[in-house]
Design an enzyme around this catalytic site. Structure first.
Site: not given
Ligand code: AMP
Ligand code: ZN
Length: 115
Positions: A47, A94, A101
């Site tokens: 994390h 954003g 990630h």
């Molecule tokens: P960010 O704005 O960079 O934090 O993007 C977070 C991303 O995580 C978004 O594109 C979401 O659609 C994706 N997301 C959130 N929850 C999940 C999940 N359980 N499995 C797959 N993708 C996810």
């Molecule tokens: Zn985490």
């Protein structure tokens, strides 16, 4: 690890996912709300909120994540057509999920530059 963090839960297999790739320190899976035909998330299992938390010791992990993005882009058939790798950091960056990630996005023309 964080108890409430969705990506930690996915890394711990408490939330089921179909891994695109997994090893001891990285997990990749398809984004639940894809913005393009290829939209894969590459997630360090440890994390970290975002790049602000990444230290000198994390440099190999970050490099490995970028190399993995290129490998998955190749496997998904977008290496030649082109793709984007994005890390959103913090509110104005954003970022919605507060666990570092890398987005790998491709399979359609993406707008030049960044909005
Ligand atoms: P960010 O704005 O960079 O934090 O993007 C977070 C991303 O995580 C978004 O594109 C979401 O659609 C994706 N997301 C959130 N929850 C999940 C999940 N359980 N499995 C797959 N993708 C996810
Ligand atoms: Zn985490």
């Amino acid at each position: 690890m964080s108890d409430e963090c969705i990506f930690c839960k996915i890394a711990r297999k408490e939330v089921p996912t179909q891994p695109v790739y997994e090893d001891h320190d990285l997990l990749a899976f398809d984004d639940i709300r894809p913005v393009a035909p290829v939209h894969v998330l590459i997630v360090p299992k440890e994390h970290m909120v975002n790049l602000n938390d990444a230290g000198k010791n994390d440099v190999p992990l970050l490099g490995k994540a970028l190399r993995l993005a290129a490998k998955i882009a190749d496997e998904r058939g977008v290496a030649e057509s082109g793709y984007r790798v994005v890390v959103n950091n913090g509110e104005q960056g954003g970022q919605i999920v507060p666990h570092l990630h890398f987005h790998l996005v491709g399979g359609r023309p993406l707008s030049p530059g960044l909005g």
